[in-house]
Scaffold this motif. Structure first.
Motif, PDB file in Angstrom:
ATOM      1  N   UNK A   1     -43.611 -19.924 -19.422  1.00 15.19           N
ATOM      2  CA  UNK A   1     -44.604 -20.926 -19.834  1.00 15.19           C
ATOM      3  C   UNK A   1     -45.685 -20.305 -20.707  1.00 15.19           C
ATOM      4  N   UNK A   2     -46.167 -19.125 -20.326  1.00 12.86           N
ATOM      5  CA  UNK A   2     -47.238 -18.487 -21.087  1.00 12.86           C
ATOM      6  C   UNK A   2     -46.718 -17.956 -22.418  1.00 12.86           C
ATOM      7  N   UNK A   3     -45.451 -17.539 -22.451  1.00 17.27           N
ATOM      8  CA  UNK A   3     -44.887 -16.964 -23.673  1.00 17.27           C
ATOM      9  C   UNK A   3     -44.836 -17.966 -24.811  1.00 17.27           C
ATOM     10  N   UNK A   4     -44.898 -19.257 -24.501  1.00 18.52           N
ATOM     11  CA  UNK A   4     -44.913 -20.257 -25.569  1.00 18.52           C
ATOM     12  C   UNK A   4     -46.142 -20.090 -26.452  1.00 18.52           C
ATOM     13  N   UNK A   5     -47.282 -19.707 -25.827  1.00 21.22           N
ATOM     14  CA  UNK A   5     -48.524 -19.481 -26.575  1.00 21.22           C
ATOM     15  C   UNK A   5     -48.786 -18.008 -26.848  1.00 21.22           C
ATOM     16  N   UNK A   6     -48.073 -17.128 -26.158  1.00 16.95           N
ATOM     17  CA  UNK A   6     -48.305 -15.688 -26.291  1.00 16.95           C
ATOM     18  C   UNK A   6     -46.948 -14.991 -26.388  1.00 16.95           C
ATOM     19  N   UNK A   7     -46.366 -14.945 -27.567  1.00 15.94           N
ATOM     20  CA  UNK A   7     -45.005 -14.409 -27.727  1.00 15.94           C
ATOM     21  C   UNK A   7     -44.858 -12.952 -27.286  1.00 15.94           C
ATOM     22  N   UNK A   8     -45.958 -12.203 -27.198  1.00 18.84           N
ATOM     23  CA  UNK A   8     -45.839 -10.799 -26.780  1.00 18.84           C
ATOM     24  C   UNK A   8     -45.282 -10.683 -25.370  1.00 18.84           C
ATOM     25  N   UNK A   9     -45.396 -11.734 -24.570  1.00 21.43           N
ATOM     26  CA  UNK A   9     -44.882 -11.692 -23.205  1.00 21.43           C
ATOM     27  C   UNK A   9     -43.372 -11.832 -23.158  1.00 21.43           C
ATOM     28  N   UNK A  10     -42.750 -12.117 -24.271  1.00 22.96           N
ATOM     29  CA  UNK A  10     -41.290 -12.195 -24.286  1.00 22.96           C
ATOM     30  C   UNK A  10     -40.656 -10.803 -24.182  1.00 22.96           C
TER      31      UNK A  10
ATOM     32  N   UNK B   1     -40.375   2.925 -21.168  1.00 18.52           N
ATOM     33  CA  UNK B   1     -41.782   2.700 -20.862  1.00 18.52           C
ATOM     34  C   UNK B   1     -42.032   1.212 -20.661  1.00 18.52           C
ATOM     35  N   UNK B   2     -42.727   0.891 -19.587  1.00 16.45           N
ATOM     36  CA  UNK B   2     -42.953  -0.510 -19.248  1.00 16.45           C
ATOM     37  C   UNK B   2     -44.167  -1.062 -19.990  1.00 16.45           C
ATOM     38  N   UNK B   3     -44.134  -2.366 -20.301  1.00 14.37           N
ATOM     39  CA  UNK B   3     -45.285  -2.976 -20.975  1.00 14.37           C
ATOM     40  C   UNK B   3     -46.466  -3.138 -20.033  1.00 14.37           C
ATOM     41  N   UNK B   4     -47.632  -3.290 -20.602  1.00 14.01           N
ATOM     42  CA  UNK B   4     -48.876  -3.473 -19.850  1.00 14.01           C
ATOM     43  C   UNK B   4     -49.488  -4.797 -20.282  1.00 14.01           C
ATOM     44  N   UNK B   5     -49.936  -5.593 -19.323  1.00 14.79           N
ATOM     45  CA  UNK B   5     -50.558  -6.884 -19.631  1.00 14.79           C
ATOM     46  C   UNK B   5     -52.026  -6.687 -20.005  1.00 14.79           C
ATOM     47  N   UNK B   6     -52.533  -7.593 -20.799  1.00 13.46           N
ATOM     48  CA  UNK B   6     -53.972  -7.627 -21.070  1.00 13.46           C
ATOM     49  C   UNK B   6     -54.656  -8.430 -19.969  1.00 13.46           C
TER      50      UNK B   6
END
Length: 357
Positions: free
Chosen positions: A267-276, A138-143
């Motif tokens: 770049x965004x994952x530095x502030x939002x680890x869920x994107x890793x 199952x693929x992740x979904x972005x907010x």
């Protein structure tokens, strides 16, 4: 006509009786009909197939050359047994992904089905239960905030492609295929009329999408505002000008966007680890579908927005639900205001400041 050679007279008699029985029920195929190499038959099938698009033909060529013909290409059609297919399938399981193995199996099964229809072989030896089934996680979904945070990390000439893809639930090739004439700012609509993709040999292909994928999608007004700012800043005025381009003016493709996406995600994952969790650019399409459903869109409405339907049903349904699609876009716009209002304004202003006039 010969049935071949046999070690004993008894074996020959068994083969003769079996052939006679097959002939009586119309299932007999002369052995010499199967004395053609899979490589030759598959290449001819691919070359002369009447309905394959250029992109699909290119994909099949890649799968054949990489996963099928190196293992089975020299085998004669009549010599490919279920055990042969099972051994090949097991070998692929050690050398490639489950997804690629399923694609290769389906292609081989399709080619051998064609051989059955053309009386080259009696039956298709592809008999592995679930062999062609893709088992993707199952693929992740972005907010919504993540969508705009990722957009802000893209090059300014391509900032808008992120929210357009997400809130329009587009395939990357559909977003890349947009031209100025496809954009209807007054109605907040975009028309999906073509797709762009990069072939395995790096050729850039521009194709019509499958007929059930041609559609009109209504964007939230905030996203159309970003797209209008992009058109003013970065898109030529000709009706057939590409909306999203590389610096030298050619349309983008999934490989080019993929490189930008990985940098933005990092770049965004530095502030939002869920994107890793390896959110892919294509996951924006699933994000758009999920967000539409969360605003009350029915299954049929989501399918129409995604371009998942039969040709006739899609055309009939799109006319019937144009007002409803606009309502879905309006509700998405309200969700954007609540989750990322200031970010959208900043992105639009940045695009206008940085672009050409």
């Amino acid at each position: 006509m010969s049935l071949g050679t046999f070690p004993t007279k008894a074996d020959a008699n068994v083969a003769l009786v079996s052939a006679a029985a097959d002939a009586q029920r119309g299932a007999f195929v002369p052995p010499d009909r199967g004395r053609v190499e899979l490589r030759t038959y598959a290449n001819e099938w691919l070359e002369h197939h009447p309905t394959l698009s250029t992109g699909t033909r290119d994909l099949y060529r890649f799968v054949l050359d990489k996963h099928v013909l190196p293992h089975l290409g020299d085998a004669h059609l009549g010599d490919i047994e279920p055990a042969t297919v099972e051994q090949w399938f097991a070998t692929l399981g050690r050398t490639t992904t489950t997804l690629q193995r399923a694609k290769a199996y389906r292609l081989l099964r399709t080619i051998l089905n064609h051989a059955v229809k053309n009386s080259r072989v009696i039956r298709n030896p592809c008999m592995i239960d679930g062999g062609g089934k893709e088992s993707s996680p199952e693929r992740p979904v972005a907010t919504i905030p993540q969508v705009f945070a990722l957009a802000a990390q893209f090059r300014e000439r391509l900032t808008a492609i992120v929210p357009v893809t997400a809130f329009g639930a587009l395939r990357v090739g559909e977003a890349a295929g947009l031209q100025r004439a496809d954009i209807d700012p007054l109605g907040n609509r975009i028309h999906i009329r073509r797709k762009v993709k990069r072939a395995h040999d790096r050729r850039l292909l521009v194709e019509d999408p499958k007929s059930d994928s041609k559609r009109t999608v209504t964007l939230p007004p905030q996203v159309m505002g970003l797209l209008e700012a992009h058109l003013d800043a970065w898109t030529d005025t000709a009706p057939d000008a590409w909306v999203f381009t590389r610096p030298h003016g050619t349309p983008v493709d999934h490989m080019y966007i993929g490189r930008l996406w990985r940098k933005a995600r990092s770049a965004v994952a530095d502030d939002d680890p869920t994107l890793r969790a390896k959110l892919h650019f294509h996951d924006l399409r699933g994000t758009g579908a999920t967000l539409a459903a969360s605003q009350g869109a029915s299954l049929k409405e989501v399918m129409a927005r995604l371009g998942h339907s039969t040709t006739v049903a899609a055309l009939r349904y799109q006319h019937a639900t144009a007002d409803r699609d606009a309502t879905i876009a309006h509700l998405l716009g309200q969700a954007i205001d609540q989750a990322a209002g200031a970010t959208v304004t900043d992105l639009g202003a940045a695009s206008q400041r940085s672009g050409k006039r």
